[in-house]
Enzyme design. Structure first.
Site, PDB file in Angstrom:
ATOM      1  N   GLU A   1       0.835  -1.213   0.000  1.00 29.69           N
ATOM      2  CA  GLU A   1       0.000   0.000   0.000  1.00 29.69           C
ATOM      3  C   GLU A   1       0.858   1.246   0.000  1.00 29.69           C
ATOM      4  OE1 GLU A   1      -3.752  -1.492   2.775  1.00 29.69           O
ATOM      5  OE2 GLU A   1      -2.751   0.404   3.220  1.00 29.69           O
TER       6      GLU A   1
ATOM      7  N   ARG B   1      -1.930 -11.020   2.353  1.00 33.54           N
ATOM      8  CA  ARG B   1      -3.045 -11.921   2.055  1.00 33.54           C
ATOM      9  C   ARG B   1      -3.583 -11.614   0.657  1.00 33.54           C
ATOM     10  NH1 ARG B   1      -5.123  -7.514   4.966  1.00 33.54           N
ATOM     11  NH2 ARG B   1      -6.566  -6.348   3.649  1.00 33.54           N
TER      12      ARG B   1
HETATM   13  C1  MV4 Z   1      -2.129   8.362   6.265  1.00 35.05           C
HETATM   14  C2  MV4 Z   1      -2.795   9.451   5.705  1.00 35.05           C
HETATM   15  C3  MV4 Z   1      -2.088  10.599   5.494  1.00 35.05           C
HETATM   16  N1  MV4 Z   1      -0.793  10.651   5.860  1.00 35.05           N
HETATM   17  N2  MV4 Z   1      -0.849   8.469   6.595  1.00 35.05           N
HETATM   18  C4  MV4 Z   1      -5.842   5.457   6.761  1.00 35.05           C
HETATM   19  C5  MV4 Z   1      -5.867   3.985   6.995  1.00 35.05           C
HETATM   20  C6  MV4 Z   1      -4.467   3.530   6.969  1.00 35.05           C
HETATM   21  N3  MV4 Z   1      -4.331   2.389   6.107  1.00 35.05           N
HETATM   22  C7  MV4 Z   1      -3.676   4.706   6.487  1.00 35.05           C
HETATM   23  N4  MV4 Z   1      -4.527   5.827   6.450  1.00 35.05           N
HETATM   24  C8  MV4 Z   1      -4.030   7.052   6.191  1.00 35.05           C
HETATM   25  N5  MV4 Z   1      -2.725   7.198   6.483  1.00 35.05           N
HETATM   26  C9  MV4 Z   1      -0.201   9.599   6.406  1.00 35.05           C
HETATM   27  N6  MV4 Z   1       1.069   9.681   6.751  1.00 35.05           N
HETATM   28  C10 MV4 Z   1      -4.134   9.320   5.368  1.00 35.05           C
HETATM   29  C11 MV4 Z   1      -4.759   8.120   5.633  1.00 35.05           C
HETATM   30  C12 MV4 Z   1      -6.136   8.112   5.325  1.00 35.05           C
HETATM   31  C13 MV4 Z   1      -6.657   7.321   4.324  1.00 35.05           C
HETATM   32  C14 MV4 Z   1      -5.853   6.473   3.588  1.00 35.05           C
HETATM   33  C15 MV4 Z   1      -6.380   5.706   2.595  1.00 35.05           C
HETATM   34  C16 MV4 Z   1      -7.746   5.797   2.315  1.00 35.05           C
HETATM   35  C17 MV4 Z   1      -8.562   6.615   3.042  1.00 35.05           C
HETATM   36  C18 MV4 Z   1      -8.030   7.380   4.052  1.00 35.05           C
HETATM   37  C19 MV4 Z   1      -8.878   8.202   4.768  1.00 35.05           C
HETATM   38  C20 MV4 Z   1      -8.335   8.963   5.777  1.00 35.05           C
HETATM   39  C21 MV4 Z   1      -6.990   8.897   6.050  1.00 35.05           C
END
Ligand code: MV4
Length: 670
Positions: A277, A294
Site C-alpha cells: 500500500e 493476504r
Molecule cells: C495516512 C494518511 C495521510 N498521511 N498516513 C488510513 C488507513 C491507513 N491504512 C492509512 N490511512 C491514512 N494514512 C499519512 N502519513 C491518510 C490516511 C487516510 C486514508 C488512507 C487511505 C484511504 C482513506 C483514508 C482516509 C483517511 C486517512
C-alpha cells in the site's frame, strides 16, 4: 515441491466460494468449514466435504485455529487457504499449519509477522530503499522523543499504532500543543485494540490517493507486480470502491511504484500474493504505508485487467512451482471497478442490517462479475461482516466500466435487509468520481455531513405499488376461496373494487392511491393530483412487465404480509407500507371481508343471505367453472352485509359477490 491435493478453506462467504471454485477447477479436492449459523450457505454446499467447526461467534468458529486444524486432520486436508480477514494474517496460525504438516497457502509466518508491525516494516523498507512517508518509527516511545521528532517532520503529523490497521489508533495532529494528548489517547486505544501501545509518527500527506500494488513472489526468488488498484473511496477506513488502473496513473509512475513494491517483497523473500500500500500525493510522490500479506477483497479488479486468476497463482506458488509469467508478460487491458454491496443503512449512520434475504437476484451481463456467497432465503447473520456481494464491472475504458457497474447495481435486486445499493450508485454517478478525481477525502467531502438519504419514491412508482398490492390481495383472496393457484385462473373480466392504499412518501402527509380494476389487467390509479393508467402485460415469478402512463418497464415485486410490498423498478428498490392496512385493516379486501369470484363462472348455489352470521370455513357460494364445482368458503367469521349476485348468474372473474363485516373480537390479523 510441496505437494497437496485437498485444500481446506478456512473462511466463509464469497471468498470461500471464490477459492473453492478455482481449487476445484484445478483438480483439487476441497473442504469447507462452517459455523452453526452457516449450515445452509453456498460455500458449504460447493465443497466436497464440509466440517461444522462451532457456534456462530467467530472466536469459537472461524477464528479458532485449533478447531480449523482439527477439521483438516479429520478430513485429511493437506493444505489450508485462509482467504482474507479471520486468520489470514495471523503468523501463529500460519506457523501452526506448517507444524501440523499442512501447506499454508500464503506467505511465511515470518513475513506475516514482520509486516504486522508498522515500525518494523518501515525500518525494513527504508533499509531496502523503498520510499516511506517521513516519520519516526524508533523504539524509544517517550513523549519527549515524539515531540522532538514531530518538530523535525513538520506539522500536521499522523500518530499511528504500530500494531494497528484499519485506522484504529490513528490520530491526525495539526499543532504541537495537541500532540501529547493525541499520543496518550492513541496509546490507550492501541493497547485496547491490539494489545500493544507502540506508536509511530508520520508526516500527514494531504488529500492522498490510496494506491496499492499487487505483488506475487515464488519460492525461486521471482517477484512480479500486477499493476495497481486505486482504493481511495473509503468510509471510516472501509473500502467502498476499488478500481484498476488508478485514474491518474502513468506508465512511468506505474513502473516506479511497481519496482518499489517488488523491491519491498524481494527484500523479505516474500512468497505468494501480497499487496503493497502506498499513499500517492498531488505531486505524484508516493510513499510506502504498509504491506498486506493476504489475498485482498478487491483482487478481482486486478484479475479483470490482467486476465489472471490470482487464486490459481497462489496455489501454484504454494506448491513450490515457479511463477508462470515474468514481468514483461503482464499486460493490462481496459478498466475494472468494484463496489462492495453491504446490508447496511446509509440513512442511519450505515448501521449494519441483518435478517432474511427474501429475494437475491444478482445482475448479469457483458463485463459484469458478481462474487457472492449468498443463497436466496439465507439470513444475513449479525455475527459476521454484512457484505452481500462484490459487484465488479470491466470496460474497455473507465467510463464504460463505470456505466456498466451502475447498470449492474440497478439490475441487482435484494429484498430483505436494507442495503447501500443506492449509495453506491450515487457515488459512481457523482461528477468528481466520474472524472476520476476522487481522493481519500471524497466521501467525507461529498457525503459526509448529512449521511445519505436515497431519493423518495415518485407518485408513479407508488401507483405501481398500489396496483401490485391490489393484485396480491386479490390473488390471496382467491387462493383462500378455492384451492387453485391464481395463475390457473382467468382474471380477464372487470372487477368492481376500488381499493385504497396510503403511503408515506416523505411528503408532508401520506398520499392515498385508489385502484380500480378496469378488466383485463388494466387499472386506473387515482391520487391527489393525477390519474395513472397501469396495465400489467406479463407477470411471472415476481418479474412483471407493466405499462404505466404509456411507458413500458420491467419490475420485480414481492408482497410481504398484507401491508408491505417490495418493489424494484427504475433501478431502485422500495418497500411500500400501506398505512391503512397497517393501522387496522381498514381495507378488507384480503382479510376476508370481500368475497370475489375467483374465475368466470355460474352461480350454482347461494348459501347465505344478508344478515346471516357465518363461521369461518362455512360454504358461501358454489361456482361452476371449467366444468367443475368450486366451493367458496368464508375465510373468517362475520356478518353478511351484501349479496351482489343471484342464483344462476354468470359472473366475471373478480366480481365482488358477497361483502361481510367483522363481528366479535377476531381481527384483522387473520
Ligand atoms: C495516512 C494518511 C495521510 N498521511 N498516513 C488510513 C488507513 C491507513 N491504512 C492509512 N490511512 C491514512 N494514512 C499519512 N502519513 C491518510 C490516511 C487516510 C486514508 C488512507 C487511505 C484511504 C482513506 C483514508 C482516509 C483517511 C486517512
Amino acid at each position: 515441491m510441496r505437494n497437496f491435493s485437498k485444500i481446506l478453506v478456512a473462511n466463509r462467504g464469497e471468498i470461500a466460494v471464490r477459492v473453492i471454485r478455482t481449487a476445484r477447477a484445478l483438480g483439487y479436492r476441497t473442504v469447507a468449514v462452517y459455523s452453526e449459523a452457516d449450515g445452509g450457505a453456498p460455500h458449504v454446499a460447493l465443497a466436497d466435504e464440509a466440517v461444522l467447526i462451532g457456534p456462530a461467534p467467530v472466536a469459537s468458529s472461524y477464528l479458532d485455529a485449533e478447531r480449523l486444524l482439527k477439521a483438516a486432520a479429520a478430513t485429511g486436508a493437506d493444505a489450508v487457504h485462509p482467504g482474507y480477514g479471520f486468520l489470514s494474517e495471523n503468523a501463529a496460525f500460519a506457523r501452526a499449519c506448517a507444524e501440523a504438516g499442512l501447506v499454508f497457502i500464503g506467505p511465511s509466518a515470518d513475513a506475516i509477522h514482520l509486516m504486522g508491525n508498522k515500525a518494523e516494516a518501515k525500518r525494513r523498507m527504508i533499509a531496502a530503499g523503498v520510499p516511506c512517508v517521513p516519520g519516526y518509527e524508533g523504539r524509544d516511545q517517550s513523549d519527549a522523543t515524539f515531540v522532538a521528532a514531530a518538530d523535525g517532520i513538520g506539522y500536521p503529523v499522523m500518530v499511528k499504532a504500530a500494531a494497528g490497521g484499519g485506522g484504529r489508533g490513528m490520530r491526525l495532529v495539526e499543532r504541537k500543543d495537541q500532540l501529547v494528548a493525541a499520543l496518550a489517547s492513541a496509546r490507550s486505544e492501541a493497547l485496547n485494540a491490539f494489545g500493544s501501545d507502540e506508536l509511530i509518527l508520520e508526516k500527514a500527506v494531504q488529500q492522498p490517493r490510496h494506491v496499492e500494488i499487487q505483488v506475487f513472489g515464488d519460492s525461486h526468488g521471482h517477484v512480479i507486480h500486477l499493476g495497481e488498484r486505486d482504493c481511495s473511496v473509503q468510509r471510516r477506513h472501509q473500502k467502498v470502491v476499488e478500481e484498476a488502473p488508478c485514474p491518474v496513473m502513468t506508465p512511468g509512475l506505474r513502473d516506479m511504484m511497481g519496482r518499489a513494491a517488488v523491491e519491498a517483497a524481494r527484500s523479505i523473500k516474500y512468497e505468494g500474493a501480497g499487496t503493497v500500500e502506498f499513499l500517492l500525493d498531488r505531486d505524484g510522490e508516493f510513499y510506502f504505508l504498509e504491506m498486506n500479506t493476504r489475498l485482498q477483497v478487491e483482487h478481482p479488479v486486478t484479475e479483470l485487467v490482467t486476465g489472471l486468476d490470482l487464486v490459481a497463482l497462489q496455489l501454484r506458488v504454494a506448491r513450490g512451482e515457479a511463477l508462470p509469467l515474468t514481468q514483461d508478460d503482464v499486460t493490462l487491458e481496459g478498466h475494472a471497478i468494484e463496489v462492495r454491496l453491504y446490508a447496511e443503512d446509509p440513512s442511519n449512520n450505515f448501521l449494519p442490517a441483518s435478517g432474511r434475504v427474501d429475494v437475491w437476484r444478482p445482475a448479469s451481463g457483458d463485463g459484469i462479475r458478481i462474487d457472492h456467497g449468498l443463497r436466496e432465503g439465507q439470513e444475513i447473520s449479525p455475527f459476521y461482516d454484512p457484505m452481500i456481494a462484490k459487484i465488479i464491472a470491466w470496460g474497455s475504458d473507465r467510463d464504460e466500466a463505470r456505466r456498466r457497474l451502475i447498470r449492474a447495481l440497478e439490475e441487482t435486486t435484494v429484498f430483505g435487509p436494507v442495503t447501500n445499493k443506492d449509495f453506491l450508485v450515487a457515488i459512481l454517478a457523482q461528477e468528481r468520481f466520474a472524472a476520476g478525481e476522487a481522493t481519500t477525502a471524497f466521501l467525507a467531502e461529498n457525503f459526509g455531513e448529512t449521511g445519505f438519504e436515497a431519493a423518495r419514491p415518485t407518485r408513479a412508482q407508488a401507483a405501481l405499488a398500489s396496483v401490485l398490492q391490489y393484485r396480491a390481495a386479490r390473488d390471496e383472496a382467491a387462493v383462500r376461496a378455492v384451492a387453485l393457484t391464481p395463475r390457473l385462473k382467468d382474471w380477464a373480466s372487470a372487477g368492481r373494487l376500488a381499493s385504497r392504499f396510503s403511503y408515506a412518501l416523505g411528503e408532508e402527509a401520506p398520499v392515498e392511491f385508489r385502484v380500480s380494476a378496469l378488466g383485463g389487467e388494466r387499472y386506473k390509479v387515482e391520487e391527489r393530483d393525477s390519474t395513472h393508467n397501469v396495465e400489467v402485460l406479463h407477470d411471472e415469478a415476481g418479474v412483471a412487465r407493466v405499462l404505466i402512463d404509456n411507458v413500458q418497464k420491467t419490475l420485480r415485486h414481492l408482497a410481504s404480509g398484507e401491508a408491505k410490498l417490495h418493489l424494484a423498478v427504475d433501478g431502485r428498490s422500495f418497500v411500500f407500507d400501506n398505512l391503512l392496512k397497517r393501522a387496522k385493516g381498514a381495507d378488507e379486501t384480503a382479510s376476508g371481508g370481500h368475497i370475489l369470484a375467483p374465475m368466470h363462472g355460474k352461480i350454482l348455489r347461494l348459501n347465505v343471505a344478508v344478515g346471516d352470521e357465518v363461521a369461518e370455513g362455512q360454504s358461501l357460494v358454489v361456482l361452476e367453472a371449467m366444468k367443475m364445482e368450486h366451493e367458496i368458503n368464508a375465510t373468517r367469521s362475520g356478518k353478511v352485509t351484501a349479496v351482489n349476485v343471484a342464483l344462476g348468474d354468470q359472473v366475471p372473474a373478480n366480481t365482488l359477490m358477497i361483502e361481510m363485516e367483522q363481528t366479535g373480537s377476531g381481527a384483522s390479523e387473520a
